[in-house]
Scaffold this active site. Sequence first.
Site, PDB file in Angstrom:
ATOM      1  N   SER A  11       0.861  -1.184   0.000  1.00 32.80           N
ATOM      2  CA  SER A  11       0.000   0.000   0.000  1.00 32.80           C
ATOM      3  C   SER A  11       0.893   1.228   0.000  1.00 32.80           C
ATOM      4  O   SER A  11       1.700   1.418   0.915  1.00 32.80           O
ATOM      5  CB  SER A  11      -0.881   0.004   1.241  1.00 32.80           C
ATOM      6  OG  SER A  11      -1.308   1.331   1.500  1.00 32.80           O
ATOM      7  N   HIS A  36      -1.359  -1.346  -4.173  1.00 34.48           N
ATOM      8  CA  HIS A  36      -2.616  -1.001  -3.504  1.00 34.48           C
ATOM      9  C   HIS A  36      -2.655   0.517  -3.294  1.00 34.48           C
ATOM     10  O   HIS A  36      -1.782   1.082  -2.637  1.00 34.48           O
ATOM     11  CB  HIS A  36      -2.639  -1.748  -2.165  1.00 34.48           C
ATOM     12  CG  HIS A  36      -3.870  -1.582  -1.350  1.00 34.48           C
ATOM     13  ND1 HIS A  36      -4.940  -2.449  -1.419  1.00 34.48           N
ATOM     14  CD2 HIS A  36      -4.194  -0.653  -0.408  1.00 34.48           C
ATOM     15  CE1 HIS A  36      -5.877  -2.065  -0.557  1.00 34.48           C
ATOM     16  NE2 HIS A  36      -5.449  -0.977   0.071  1.00 34.48           N
ATOM     17  N   ASP A  38      -4.731   3.591  -1.816  1.00 40.41           N
ATOM     18  CA  ASP A  38      -5.802   3.948  -0.887  1.00 40.41           C
ATOM     19  C   ASP A  38      -6.400   5.296  -1.256  1.00 40.41           C
ATOM     20  O   ASP A  38      -5.711   6.318  -1.215  1.00 40.41           O
ATOM     21  CB  ASP A  38      -5.252   3.987   0.546  1.00 40.41           C
ATOM     22  CG  ASP A  38      -4.955   2.593   1.068  1.00 40.41           C
ATOM     23  OD1 ASP A  38      -5.874   1.758   1.035  1.00 40.41           O
ATOM     24  OD2 ASP A  38      -3.809   2.352   1.491  1.00 40.41           O
ATOM     25  N   MET A  40      -9.046   8.043  -0.204  1.00 37.68           N
ATOM     26  CA  MET A  40      -9.826   8.473   0.970  1.00 37.68           C
ATOM     27  C   MET A  40     -10.404   9.861   0.724  1.00 37.68           C
ATOM     28  O   MET A  40      -9.721  10.725   0.173  1.00 37.68           O
ATOM     29  CB  MET A  40      -8.913   8.523   2.200  1.00 37.68           C
ATOM     30  CG  MET A  40      -8.203   7.208   2.486  1.00 37.68           C
ATOM     31  SD  MET A  40      -7.265   7.328   4.003  1.00 37.68           S
ATOM     32  CE  MET A  40      -6.483   5.711   4.043  1.00 37.68           C
ATOM     33  N   HIS A  67      -8.417   1.086  -3.589  1.00 43.15           N
ATOM     34  CA  HIS A  67      -9.245   0.748  -2.434  1.00 43.15           C
ATOM     35  C   HIS A  67     -10.029   2.012  -2.104  1.00 43.15           C
ATOM     36  O   HIS A  67      -9.469   2.983  -1.580  1.00 43.15           O
ATOM     37  CB  HIS A  67      -8.332   0.298  -1.280  1.00 43.15           C
ATOM     38  CG  HIS A  67      -9.045   0.057  -0.001  1.00 43.15           C
ATOM     39  ND1 HIS A  67      -8.388  -0.047   1.213  1.00 43.15           N
ATOM     40  CD2 HIS A  67     -10.366  -0.100   0.287  1.00 43.15           C
ATOM     41  CE1 HIS A  67      -9.266  -0.258   2.176  1.00 43.15           C
ATOM     42  NE2 HIS A  67     -10.485  -0.285   1.639  1.00 43.15           N
ATOM     43  N   MET A  69     -12.095   4.232  -0.184  1.00 40.63           N
ATOM     44  CA  MET A  69     -12.662   4.579   1.126  1.00 40.63           C
ATOM     45  C   MET A  69     -13.349   5.932   0.968  1.00 40.63           C
ATOM     46  O   MET A  69     -12.928   6.944   1.525  1.00 40.63           O
ATOM     47  CB  MET A  69     -11.539   4.604   2.172  1.00 40.63           C
ATOM     48  CG  MET A  69     -11.091   3.199   2.553  1.00 40.63           C
ATOM     49  SD  MET A  69      -9.461   3.190   3.292  1.00 40.63           S
ATOM     50  CE  MET A  69      -8.456   3.293   1.824  1.00 40.63           C
ATOM     51  N   MET A 138     -10.961  -5.927   6.120  1.00 37.51           N
ATOM     52  CA  MET A 138     -10.151  -4.921   6.811  1.00 37.51           C
ATOM     53  C   MET A 138      -9.812  -5.429   8.212  1.00 37.51           C
ATOM     54  O   MET A 138     -10.707  -5.786   8.982  1.00 37.51           O
ATOM     55  CB  MET A 138     -10.920  -3.595   6.936  1.00 37.51           C
ATOM     56  CG  MET A 138     -11.119  -2.829   5.639  1.00 37.51           C
ATOM     57  SD  MET A 138      -9.608  -2.453   4.737  1.00 37.51           S
ATOM     58  CE  MET A 138      -8.682  -1.483   5.941  1.00 37.51           C
ATOM     59  N   GLY A 143      -8.506   4.255   7.344  1.00 40.51           N
ATOM     60  CA  GLY A 143      -8.249   5.688   7.457  1.00 40.51           C
ATOM     61  C   GLY A 143      -6.775   6.030   7.576  1.00 40.51           C
ATOM     62  O   GLY A 143      -6.345   7.076   7.109  1.00 40.51           O
ATOM     63  N   GLY A 146      -0.244   2.154   9.572  1.00 50.01           N
ATOM     64  CA  GLY A 146       0.499   1.990  10.817  1.00 50.01           C
ATOM     65  C   GLY A 146      -0.323   1.620  12.040  1.00 50.01           C
ATOM     66  O   GLY A 146       0.163   1.733  13.167  1.00 50.01           O
ATOM     67  N   ASP A 176      -6.189  -6.417   4.763  1.00 52.15           N
ATOM     68  CA  ASP A 176      -5.554  -5.095   4.746  1.00 52.15           C
ATOM     69  C   ASP A 176      -5.582  -4.479   6.139  1.00 52.15           C
ATOM     70  O   ASP A 176      -6.650  -4.307   6.729  1.00 52.15           O
ATOM     71  CB  ASP A 176      -6.333  -4.217   3.745  1.00 52.15           C
ATOM     72  CG  ASP A 176      -5.768  -2.807   3.594  1.00 52.15           C
ATOM     73  OD1 ASP A 176      -4.662  -2.542   4.108  1.00 52.15           O
ATOM     74  OD2 ASP A 176      -6.435  -1.988   2.938  1.00 52.15           O
ATOM     75  N   GLY A 177      -4.395  -4.115   6.620  1.00 56.02           N
ATOM     76  CA  GLY A 177      -4.306  -3.363   7.868  1.00 56.02           C
ATOM     77  C   GLY A 177      -3.510  -4.068   8.944  1.00 56.02           C
ATOM     78  O   GLY A 177      -3.858  -5.167   9.376  1.00 56.02           O
ATOM     79  N   GLY A 178      -2.401  -3.460   9.336  1.00 57.75           N
ATOM     80  CA  GLY A 178      -1.605  -4.005  10.434  1.00 57.75           C
ATOM     81  C   GLY A 178      -0.838  -5.264  10.086  1.00 57.75           C
ATOM     82  O   GLY A 178      -0.409  -6.002  10.987  1.00 57.75           O
TER      83      GLY A 178
END
Length: 221
Positions: A11, A36, A38, A40, A67, A69, A138, A143, A146, A176-178
């Site tokens: 990402s 990826h 993002d 937003m 993606h 959002m 997710m 949003g 990290g 996706d995420g962490g």
Amino acid sequence: MKITIPALAPSILSADFGRLREEVAEVEANGADLIHVDIMDGHFVPNLTAGPALVRALRKGTNLNVHMMVTDPDCFIDEFADAGANGMTVHAETCSHLHRTIHAVQEAGMKTGVALNPATPINMVEEVLPFVDLLLIMSVNPGFGGQAFIASSLDKIRRASRAIKELHSEALLEVDGGLKIENTHAVVQAGADSIVAGSAIFSSQDYQKTIGDFHKKMGRE
Ligand code: DX5
Ligand code: ZN
């Protein structure tokens, strides 16, 4: 474009925006399967990123997955397709007419994806799973890059993987995420076909080593 499964999708949210083309080229040269992006809107999520112009700037030879959002993804389908996005993932929470939106993404020539926030149940997308190309779970509240992986996501990934099989869907399961080198094995074991990683890759000093380590944890050489 053919990708290897399990796939690694860096990402660019955590990349250096001042030298984004080089950042993308570097992760691709070291084995990234897709990029990826993002998107937003400061409304669906409390952050702003970029729009189709960014995709246009990066499109050359790159497999780009946006993606979305954003509160109203329908408004931007054609623009992102024109800009060169290869795939578009929309959030189920934002689409009152998800079936229509997914077909519009497909008709615009992009791979289709549907994303679920941590609090959204899998059965919300049961009806569309048989004809989407990707289901994105997710594992953080969207949003920001990290954030910490939400532990209960592992069980959700397992259930999503089961739902895909039971519904005879060919959708890839993306998470996706962490995502870090440390939790990637468990996520792939739970059924993920595609791993999105932002800060773990772009905050590292050596992309080649980091991507290589991810590949190992994913069972790839
Ligand atoms: C979060 C974004 C993610 C983010 C992941 O809202 O959708 O794609 O970039 O970043 P990390 O890998 O740092 O959690
Ligand atoms: Zn994302």
